[in-house]
Design a protein around this motif. Structure first.
Motif, PDB file in Angstrom:
ATOM      1  N   ASP A  13       0.808  -1.219   0.000  1.00  0.00           N
ATOM      2  CA  ASP A  13       0.000   0.000   0.000  1.00  0.00           C
ATOM      3  C   ASP A  13       0.844   1.274   0.000  1.00  0.00           C
ATOM      4  O   ASP A  13       0.327   2.349  -0.272  1.00  0.00           O
ATOM      5  CB  ASP A  13      -0.917   0.023   1.227  1.00  0.00           C
ATOM      6  N   ASN A  14       2.130   1.158   0.290  1.00  0.00           N
ATOM      7  CA  ASN A  14       2.988   2.327   0.330  1.00  0.00           C
ATOM      8  C   ASN A  14       3.834   2.475  -0.941  1.00  0.00           C
ATOM      9  O   ASN A  14       3.742   3.466  -1.633  1.00  0.00           O
ATOM     10  CB  ASN A  14       3.892   2.293   1.561  1.00  0.00           C
ATOM     11  N   CYS A  15       4.643   1.479  -1.250  1.00  0.00           N
ATOM     12  CA  CYS A  15       5.585   1.616  -2.376  1.00  0.00           C
ATOM     13  C   CYS A  15       5.124   0.932  -3.657  1.00  0.00           C
ATOM     14  O   CYS A  15       5.689   1.158  -4.719  1.00  0.00           O
ATOM     15  CB  CYS A  15       6.970   1.090  -1.971  1.00  0.00           C
ATOM     16  N   GLY A  16       4.114   0.071  -3.581  1.00  0.00           N
ATOM     17  CA  GLY A  16       3.588  -0.575  -4.774  1.00  0.00           C
ATOM     18  C   GLY A  16       4.269  -1.876  -5.171  1.00  0.00           C
ATOM     19  O   GLY A  16       3.950  -2.447  -6.207  1.00  0.00           O
ATOM     20  N   LEU A  17       5.199  -2.374  -4.367  1.00  0.00           N
ATOM     21  CA  LEU A  17       5.865  -3.640  -4.656  1.00  0.00           C
ATOM     22  C   LEU A  17       4.821  -4.746  -4.780  1.00  0.00           C
ATOM     23  O   LEU A  17       3.891  -4.815  -3.983  1.00  0.00           O
ATOM     24  CB  LEU A  17       6.854  -3.983  -3.548  1.00  0.00           C
ATOM     25  N   ILE A  18       4.970  -5.620  -5.774  1.00  0.00           N
ATOM     26  CA  ILE A  18       4.026  -6.712  -5.994  1.00  0.00           C
ATOM     27  C   ILE A  18       4.724  -8.036  -5.715  1.00  0.00           C
ATOM     28  O   ILE A  18       5.851  -8.255  -6.138  1.00  0.00           O
ATOM     29  CB  ILE A  18       3.493  -6.685  -7.438  1.00  0.00           C
ATOM     30  N   ALA A  19       4.036  -8.927  -4.996  1.00  0.00           N
ATOM     31  CA  ALA A  19       4.556 -10.258  -4.695  1.00  0.00           C
ATOM     32  C   ALA A  19       3.416 -11.260  -4.810  1.00  0.00           C
ATOM     33  O   ALA A  19       2.237 -10.897  -4.777  1.00  0.00           O
ATOM     34  CB  ALA A  19       5.150 -10.293  -3.287  1.00  0.00           C
ATOM     35  N   GLU A  20       3.781 -12.530  -4.931  1.00  0.00           N
ATOM     36  CA  GLU A  20       2.776 -13.579  -4.993  1.00  0.00           C
ATOM     37  C   GLU A  20       2.312 -13.942  -3.586  1.00  0.00           C
ATOM     38  O   GLU A  20       3.103 -13.970  -2.653  1.00  0.00           O
ATOM     39  CB  GLU A  20       3.346 -14.821  -5.667  1.00  0.00           C
ATOM     40  N   LYS A  21       1.022 -14.217  -3.457  1.00  0.00           N
ATOM     41  CA  LYS A  21       0.503 -14.706  -2.177  1.00  0.00           C
ATOM     42  C   LYS A  21       0.913 -16.164  -2.015  1.00  0.00           C
ATOM     43  O   LYS A  21       1.196 -16.852  -2.986  1.00  0.00           O
ATOM     44  CB  LYS A  21      -1.014 -14.579  -2.137  1.00  0.00           C
ATOM     45  N   HIS A  22       0.906 -16.643  -0.782  1.00  0.00           N
ATOM     46  CA  HIS A  22       1.290 -18.015  -0.480  1.00  0.00           C
ATOM     47  C   HIS A  22       0.049 -18.898  -0.381  1.00  0.00           C
ATOM     48  O   HIS A  22      -0.967 -18.486   0.166  1.00  0.00           O
ATOM     49  CB  HIS A  22       2.069 -18.068   0.834  1.00  0.00           C
ATOM     50  N   LYS A  23       0.157 -20.104  -0.894  1.00  0.00           N
ATOM     51  CA  LYS A  23      -0.944 -21.056  -0.843  1.00  0.00           C
ATOM     52  C   LYS A  23      -0.843 -21.890   0.426  1.00  0.00           C
ATOM     53  O   LYS A  23       0.223 -22.401   0.756  1.00  0.00           O
ATOM     54  CB  LYS A  23      -0.895 -21.960  -2.062  1.00  0.00           C
ATOM     55  N   ASP A  27      -5.898 -25.951   3.550  1.00  0.00           N
ATOM     56  CA  ASP A  27      -7.150 -25.470   2.967  1.00  0.00           C
ATOM     57  C   ASP A  27      -6.982 -24.911   1.559  1.00  0.00           C
ATOM     58  O   ASP A  27      -7.952 -24.540   0.925  1.00  0.00           O
ATOM     59  CB  ASP A  27      -7.802 -24.433   3.874  1.00  0.00           C
ATOM     60  N   LYS A  28      -5.768 -24.844   1.060  1.00  0.00           N
ATOM     61  CA  LYS A  28      -5.458 -24.412  -0.312  1.00  0.00           C
ATOM     62  C   LYS A  28      -5.900 -22.978  -0.616  1.00  0.00           C
ATOM     63  O   LYS A  28      -6.037 -22.593  -1.756  1.00  0.00           O
ATOM     64  CB  LYS A  28      -6.075 -25.348  -1.349  1.00  0.00           C
ATOM     65  N   SER A  29      -6.140 -22.173   0.419  1.00  0.00           N
ATOM     66  CA  SER A  29      -6.460 -20.769   0.196  1.00  0.00           C
ATOM     67  C   SER A  29      -5.163 -19.962   0.152  1.00  0.00           C
ATOM     68  O   SER A  29      -4.121 -20.417   0.610  1.00  0.00           O
ATOM     69  CB  SER A  29      -7.372 -20.245   1.305  1.00  0.00           C
ATOM     70  N   TYR A  30      -5.236 -18.774  -0.398  1.00  0.00           N
ATOM     71  CA  TYR A  30      -4.066 -17.913  -0.521  1.00  0.00           C
ATOM     72  C   TYR A  30      -4.063 -16.873   0.584  1.00  0.00           C
ATOM     73  O   TYR A  30      -5.110 -16.374   0.989  1.00  0.00           O
ATOM     74  CB  TYR A  30      -4.059 -17.215  -1.882  1.00  0.00           C
ATOM     75  N   SER A  31      -2.881 -16.525   1.068  1.00  0.00           N
ATOM     76  CA  SER A  31      -2.742 -15.485   2.083  1.00  0.00           C
ATOM     77  C   SER A  31      -1.476 -14.693   1.809  1.00  0.00           C
ATOM     78  O   SER A  31      -0.596 -15.138   1.078  1.00  0.00           O
ATOM     79  CB  SER A  31      -2.700 -16.090   3.491  1.00  0.00           C
ATOM     80  N   LYS A  32      -1.393 -13.515   2.430  1.00  0.00           N
ATOM     81  CA  LYS A  32      -0.212 -12.682   2.200  1.00  0.00           C
ATOM     82  C   LYS A  32       1.015 -13.345   2.819  1.00  0.00           C
ATOM     83  O   LYS A  32       0.890 -14.094   3.792  1.00  0.00           O
ATOM     84  CB  LYS A  32      -0.414 -11.269   2.716  1.00  0.00           C
TER      85      LYS A  32
END
Length: 86
Positions: A13-23, A27-32
């Motif tokens: 939310d500050n610098c705009g860096l993009i990363a992949e969420k972890h699975k 439960d196979k859901s994604y999280s930061k």
């Protein structure tokens, strides 16, 4: 037709860096990513409803921005504590 695996992404939310969420493993859901942080602070000032300076709310901060926010808050509070002690 080939299967396409879409991996959700997270943006700082500050610098705009993009990363992949972890699975998740079970439960196979994604999280930061675990090393990412957040910052929510409310001040005592009266502010407008358009994000005035009395409130900070960053839900997703990359590790560098999260550490910078924590360091800045700690330094500002330390300076205030020292000024108040005089």
């Amino acid at each position: 037709m080939a299967d396409v695996d879409t991996i959700p992404k997270i943006r700082c939310d500050n610098c705009g860096l993009i990363a992949e969420k972890h699975k998740g493993q079970f439960d196979k859901s994604y999280s930061k990513p675990r090393i990412w942080g957040s910052c929510r602070m409310e001040g005592g000032r009266s502010t407008d409803s358009y994000g005035g300076k009395g409130r900070l709310d960053f839900a997703d901060l990359c590790p560098q921005c999260a550490n910078a926010a924590a360091d800045a808050a700690a330094e500002a509070l330390k300076a205030r504590r020292e000024d108040n002690g005089k």
